[in-house]
Design a protein around this motif. Structure first.
Motif, PDB file in Angstrom:
ATOM      1  N   ILE A 145       7.631  -3.680  11.024  1.00 19.61           N
ATOM      2  CA  ILE A 145       7.244  -2.471  10.271  1.00 19.61           C
ATOM      3  C   ILE A 145       5.736  -2.275  10.425  1.00 19.61           C
ATOM      4  O   ILE A 145       4.968  -3.106   9.958  1.00 19.61           O
ATOM      5  CB  ILE A 145       7.603  -2.607   8.783  1.00 19.61           C
ATOM      6  CG1 ILE A 145       9.100  -2.919   8.637  1.00 19.61           C
ATOM      7  CG2 ILE A 145       7.234  -1.347   8.013  1.00 19.61           C
ATOM      8  CD1 ILE A 145       9.514  -3.243   7.234  1.00 19.61           C
ATOM      9  N   PRO A 146       5.322  -1.230  11.076  1.00 19.32           N
ATOM     10  CA  PRO A 146       3.882  -1.051  11.296  1.00 19.32           C
ATOM     11  C   PRO A 146       3.147  -0.866   9.975  1.00 19.32           C
ATOM     12  O   PRO A 146       3.581  -0.054   9.142  1.00 19.32           O
ATOM     13  CB  PRO A 146       3.794   0.233  12.122  1.00 19.32           C
ATOM     14  CG  PRO A 146       5.166   0.478  12.627  1.00 19.32           C
ATOM     15  CD  PRO A 146       6.104  -0.131  11.641  1.00 19.32           C
ATOM     16  N   PRO A 147       2.041  -1.615   9.749  1.00 15.82           N
ATOM     17  CA  PRO A 147       1.281  -1.506   8.501  1.00 15.82           C
ATOM     18  C   PRO A 147       0.714  -0.100   8.326  1.00 15.82           C
ATOM     19  O   PRO A 147       0.432   0.330   7.201  1.00 15.82           O
ATOM     20  CB  PRO A 147       0.152  -2.517   8.642  1.00 15.82           C
ATOM     21  CG  PRO A 147       0.295  -3.162   9.967  1.00 15.82           C
ATOM     22  CD  PRO A 147       1.470  -2.579  10.682  1.00 15.82           C
ATOM     23  N   SER A 148       0.601   0.628   9.441  1.00 20.85           N
ATOM     24  CA  SER A 148      -0.007   1.967   9.347  1.00 20.85           C
ATOM     25  C   SER A 148       0.847   2.923   8.500  1.00 20.85           C
ATOM     26  O   SER A 148       0.332   3.835   7.874  1.00 20.85           O
ATOM     27  CB  SER A 148      -0.190   2.545  10.750  1.00 20.85           C
ATOM     28  OG  SER A 148       1.022   2.429  11.454  1.00 20.85           O
ATOM     29  N   TYR A 149       2.188   2.671   8.420  1.00 23.50           N
ATOM     30  CA  TYR A 149       3.052   3.528   7.606  1.00 23.50           C
ATOM     31  C   TYR A 149       2.615   3.520   6.147  1.00 23.50           C
ATOM     32  O   TYR A 149       2.557   4.551   5.477  1.00 23.50           O
ATOM     33  CB  TYR A 149       4.510   3.070   7.697  1.00 23.50           C
ATOM     34  CG  TYR A 149       5.184   3.373   9.021  1.00 23.50           C
ATOM     35  CD1 TYR A 149       4.456   3.885  10.097  1.00 23.50           C
ATOM     36  CD2 TYR A 149       6.552   3.158   9.178  1.00 23.50           C
ATOM     37  CE1 TYR A 149       5.082   4.138  11.311  1.00 23.50           C
ATOM     38  CE2 TYR A 149       7.180   3.415  10.375  1.00 23.50           C
ATOM     39  CZ  TYR A 149       6.438   3.903  11.442  1.00 23.50           C
ATOM     40  OH  TYR A 149       7.049   4.159  12.624  1.00 23.50           O
ATOM     41  N   LEU A 150       2.357   2.268   5.655  1.00 23.04           N
ATOM     42  CA  LEU A 150       1.948   2.133   4.264  1.00 23.04           C
ATOM     43  C   LEU A 150       0.620   2.848   4.023  1.00 23.04           C
ATOM     44  O   LEU A 150       0.439   3.553   3.042  1.00 23.04           O
ATOM     45  CB  LEU A 150       1.809   0.652   3.890  1.00 23.04           C
ATOM     46  CG  LEU A 150       3.028  -0.031   3.276  1.00 23.04           C
ATOM     47  CD1 LEU A 150       2.654  -1.448   2.855  1.00 23.04           C
ATOM     48  CD2 LEU A 150       3.541   0.756   2.079  1.00 23.04           C
ATOM     49  N   ARG A 151      -0.306   2.639   4.984  1.00 23.49           N
ATOM     50  CA  ARG A 151      -1.622   3.263   4.849  1.00 23.49           C
ATOM     51  C   ARG A 151      -1.475   4.777   4.864  1.00 23.49           C
ATOM     52  O   ARG A 151      -2.089   5.492   4.066  1.00 23.49           O
ATOM     53  CB  ARG A 151      -2.551   2.805   5.977  1.00 23.49           C
ATOM     54  CG  ARG A 151      -3.052   1.383   5.805  1.00 23.49           C
ATOM     55  CD  ARG A 151      -4.322   1.142   6.611  1.00 23.49           C
ATOM     56  NE  ARG A 151      -4.108   1.247   8.053  1.00 23.49           N
ATOM     57  CZ  ARG A 151      -3.736   0.228   8.826  1.00 23.49           C
ATOM     58  NH1 ARG A 151      -3.562  -0.976   8.289  1.00 23.49           N
ATOM     59  NH2 ARG A 151      -3.547   0.388  10.116  1.00 23.49           N
ATOM     60  N   ALA A 152      -0.623   5.269   5.738  1.00 26.03           N
ATOM     61  CA  ALA A 152      -0.401   6.713   5.813  1.00 26.03           C
ATOM     62  C   ALA A 152       0.136   7.239   4.495  1.00 26.03           C
ATOM     63  O   ALA A 152      -0.318   8.255   3.962  1.00 26.03           O
ATOM     64  CB  ALA A 152       0.570   7.032   6.945  1.00 26.03           C
TER      65      ALA A 152
END
Lengths: 370, 555
Positions: free
Chosen positions: B447-454
């Motif tokens: 799960i790319p951490p960028s999803y949460l940041r987005a």
């Protein structure tokens, strides 16, 4: 498969036999099956090492006696018996004999007579249970208690009914997780006379009576399934009193100096001994018989008692029981058969339990699960 | 163009029709692929499928009754078990012939053990009677030998029974032997049965054939030189009770005719005790209707009895009925096993999820150290881990000592953490935890951490970002972990046995008991089959509800 093998075996035996079976026709190695621990060590010291020294046979041990019946049955179905002589309790020997998995033994032909010439049959006497069992030792299931946990002003437990007396002797108990022995003790302490116990147990009401008595202490019981559990529970102070095999308690008390006392009242005698599986090759069978002849003679059985506090199964061995090999104490007072200890005893009723085992066990397990 | 349309099917380069050629090539490819996996396939068949199939088959197999007492079972067919009418003596006559033979081959005690599972007491009934069957035949032997000396002589019997025309009966008896001892009884026995005698003395012919086959094949003796079993004398006694036989002997002129006529002449001295009374003299229990009902109920070659037993029912005279309440245990244990497996799975999710999350989000180096900690228990023996829990959980154990020392718990009221279901749940959750953490970790890793940041940069709170964005993506990991943990838990038995006490044991503990202790393999097989079906049904349900495609074991 099995029969073909026996046929082949007997043919080969007829061809090979001209008289006595010569040394050359016996297998050069064998696998013995036992229980492990101090008991197996006593067998190694008393039987296996001298036998190997005399004959040069290599002996391998397998610690599978607890599952011997099931494993032998599986080996027999697979047509590959890898064991030569198996140490089992008498009840299992009876079952193996019933299942045709153990060889029938003629004591007078195949076992050593006593030194004074008494036949093996008379020397073992009543202990020859079933047609396949070669008795070795008498052991007992009895109680040990923590001497430092006896309440003040009360004398140490010396009656089987003290186990059921939670008021005088509070604390946890440990009992074996099966009906055998427990239901007998329960009935004894519920007013049933010793000689009537099995008649009562054979009835539905008697079985309920026994379980009802056990019910009075059910919340204070830890149920064990391995012989080492009770000594461990006693040593940890988890239970006040618990049942186990007398040899285990002996080693906890004498060898490990634990504050544990023995309570011999209503101890249940049981037998342990050898069986020889059916379906061995003639060489292996001859070797197995030769070993058993040696290992159950009068002197060898007496020797085993130097290492562990189980009574020899032969009458003629009793006077030869001496001192502990390393501790130097007299072994006789620690034997379950010693008159001081054997004032009130029970003998495992093989016939009764062969019949009622499944039935009472089902009820016992259902009661436990409630 | 016109060429090809006219010449029918399209042809390949070698002139064969293209379709055929293609199928051939594909088949060759398939065979090659099959050959590649053949070692694995054969291995799995031999070591997995066949043994399991064999074990499952035992749950319905029941040919031991028919194989050991073939004549008796046949004679019982006319008996109305329900009305419990008095058994005809012919049943006991058959029992004598069948049981004698079984006792000689040491097969009768096996049947005793089998039937004892259903009716207490049959085990010793068969064992003790099997020892004394000679007593039932001996009076007939004495009587015949007193009547005519020649009945003592094996060679005389051989002469009387030999002839031709009885081959069919002999082969039938041979097949019955083979079924009884579970192996072929083929081979020359140096004896052929006379058809005339077989017709005149049917019982004697059967018993003598049984004896002859066993003597020649199993004992490897010469039939003509050996003396027959007491069962043969008893069988002749049975024959001579028949008035028609007695009448027919007058007209018989084959070998031994005069001896038979002498026996008929002396029939007044023949033992008059019925076989029923003779068996009753050995053991009163032979008259108990319950024992015979059990034999009758369990006489078919296949039985549902073990399965009924597994759901606390039993086979009665009117079909299935519930067992007495004080023997009901299996349904309760099945439900408990399911319930506790669910609890263990849930605890694994609760404890494993945060750990997996940390593992997936830490820098590689510290994650590796943590991973080793997760895997460490894997490298320790299961027994050691469980025993360690014993030390921790017992009343005088580390946890209780600590709680008492901290003053949370009174010394007199130490917590009972083991020898009950709590102990099982704690220890099994710990042991199965890695099976939850590993699939979770491998899914979270993707799960790319960028999803949460987005999500957060778009205004979501921490919780919303996790619950709406991160969690749904980790669900396949939870699914995989849950299936693994649940299926492993449902079949566990060592840990419950050690720390489970009485209310923390599983159905597997009873299966193990029936395999290794009571030797009731049929019941163990039935319980195992049910357990397997429950797992398969749950798996199917899971597939229907969640979908098995949503399960990921890794990236």
């Amino acid at each position: 498969m099995k029969l073909t093998k026996t046929l082949l075996a007997s043919t080969a035996l007829t061809v090979a036999a001209g008289g006595a079976i010569a040394e050359g026709h016996m297998a050069g190695d064998m696998t013995l099956v036992s229980w492990g621990g101090a008991y197996q060590q006593s067998q190694i010291n008393a039987y296996a090492t001298p036998y190997s020294e005399n004959t040069g046979v290599t002996i391998t041990w397998d610690e599978s006696s607890a599952e011997a019946v099931a494993k032998l049955r599986a080996m027999n179905e697979a047509g590959n018996i890898t064991w030569d002589v198996v140490d089992v309790v008498a009840a299992d020997a009876l079952r193996l004999c019933d299942e045709g998995l153990a060889m029938e033994i003629d004591p007078d032909e195949q076992l050593a007579p006593a030194p004074d010439g008494t036949s093996a049959e008379d020397d073992f006497g009543d202990l020859l249970v079933g047609d396949c069992f070669i008795p070795q030792i008498v052991y007992s299931t009895t109680f040990g208690y923590r001497t430092d946990m006896v309440p003040e002003g009360v004398e140490a437990p010396n009656d089987i009914c003290d186990v059921f007396d939670l008021e005088t002797y509070p604390g946890m108990r440990s009992l074996e997780k099966r009906p055998i022995n427990n239901v007998e003790w329960a009935l004894l302490c519920d007013g049933v006379a010793k000689e009537d116990v099995y008649d009562v147990l054979a009835t539905e009401e008697g079985q309920e009576q026994a379980l009802a008595k056990l019910d009075t202490i059910k919340d204070s019981v830890i149920w064990w399934s391995a012989g080492a559990d009770t000594p461990q529970l006693l040593a940890d102070g988890e239970v006040f009193i618990g049942s186990t095999y007398n040899g285990r308690l002996f080693s906890a008390i004498v060898e490990q100096n634990q504050p544990i006392g023995m309570m011999w009242d209503a101890q249940v005698f049981d037998l342990d001994g050898w069986i020889i599986p059916t379906g061995l090759s003639p060489e292996r069978e001859a070797r197995a018989l030769d070993f058993v002849y040696f290992a159950t003679d009068t002197q060898r059985l007496a020797d085993q008692a130097k290492y562990i506090s189980y009574g020899p199964a032969r009458l003629s061995s009793a006077p030869l029981v001496g001192q502990h090999e390393t501790l130097g104490i007299d072994m006789a007072p620690h034997m379950p058969t010693d008159p001081e200890n054997a004032k009130n005893t029970f003998l495992y009723n093989y016939e009764f339990w062969a019949d009622y085992r499944d039935d009472i066990d089902a009820k016992f397990q259902a009661w436990l699960a409630q | 163009m016109t060429d090809t349309t006219n010449s029918g099917p399209m042809l390949a380069a070698d002139g064969r029709p293209l379709k055929q050629s293609l199928a051939r090539a594909l088949r060759r490819q398939k065979i090659r692929a099959l050959m590649l996996i053949a070692p694995l396939l054969i291995f799995i068949m031999l070591t997995f499928i066949i043994p399991i199939g064999n074990m499952l088959f035992r749950s319905v197999e029941n040919d031991i009754v028919g194989n050991t007492l073939p004549g008796t079972v046949e004679a019982l067919e006319d008996w109305d078990a329900q009305s419990a009418e008095t058994l005809d003596d012919v049943v006991f006559q058959n029992l004598f012939i069948d049981l004698f033979k079984a006792a000689e081959a040491k097969e009768h005690t096996k049947l005793g053990t089998r039937l004892n599972y259903e009716q207490t007491g049959i085990s010793s009934l068969f064992r003790t009677t099997g020892r004394n069957l000679d007593d039932i035949g001996e009076p007939y032997q004495d009587w015949l030998e007193d009547t005519d000396e020649r009945f003592k002589d094996g060679a005389f019997w051989y002469e009387m029974m030999s002839g031709s025309g009885g081959e069919a009966i002999l082969e039938e008896r041979r097949d019955l032997w083979a079924a009884l001892v579970g192996e072929g009884m083929a081979g020359d026995i140096g004896f052929t049965l006379s058809g005339e005698v077989a017709e005149l003395l049917p019982w004697t012919a059967k018993a003598y054939s049984d004896w002859a086959i066993y003597t020649a094949i199993a004992d490897e003796d010469v039939v003509a030189e050996e003396d027959p079993w007491e069962a043969v004398y008893g069988a002749l006694g049975i024959d001579l009770r028949n008035a028609d036989t007695v009448a027919a002997i007058a007209g018989y002129s084959g070998p031994g005719a005069d001896a038979l006529r002498a026996a008929v002449a002396n029939i007044g001295a023949m033992p008059t005790t019925t076989f029923r009374d003779a068996f009753a003299a050995e053991d009163e229990d032979w008259l108990k209707t319950e024992n015979w009902q059990t034999i009758k109920i369990y006489s078919p070659n296949y039985t549902m009895g073990y399965f009924l037993n597994s759901i606390d029912m039993e086979k009665g005279l009117d079909g299935a009925q519930a067992r007495p309440e004080n023997q009901q245990i299996y349904v309760k244990l099945f439900l408990r096993t399911l319930k506790m497996s669910v609890i263990i799975t849930l605890s694994c999710i609760l404890l494993g999820y945060p750990v997996a999350w940390i593992l997936a989000n830490l820098p590689a180096r510290s994650a590796n150290v943590l991973m080793i900690l997760v895997l460490l228990p894997f490298w320790t023996s299961l027994l050691v881990r469980t025993s360690a829990w014993k030390v921790l959980l017992q009343q005088q154990g580390v946890i209780n000592d600590l709680l008492v020392w901290l003053g949370f718990v009174d010394d007199a009221n130490r917590l009972i953490l083991m020898n009950n279901s709590t102990g099982t749940i704690i220890a099994m959750t710990h042991i199965l935890l890695p099976f939850m953490i590993l699939p979770l970790y491998s899914v979270m890793k993707t799960i790319p951490p960028s999803y949460l940041r987005a999500a957060k940069s778009l205004g979501a709170t921490n919780w919303t970002a996790f619950w709406r964005v991160y969690f749904p993506q980790s669900v396949p990991g939870i699914g995989a972990g849950s299936i693994l943990v649940f299926i492993l838990a449902i079949g566990y038995y060592i840990t419950p046995e050690i720390v489970g006490g009485t209310d923390g044991v599983f159905i597997s503990n009873r299966i193990a008991y029936h395999i290794s202790s009571s030797l009731n393999w049929g019941l163990a097989a039935a319980l195992g089959t049910i357990l397997l079906s429950v797992v398969l049904i749950l798996y199917w349900l899971y597939d229907k509800i969640v979908g098995i495609d949503n399960v990921k074991l890794g990236g």
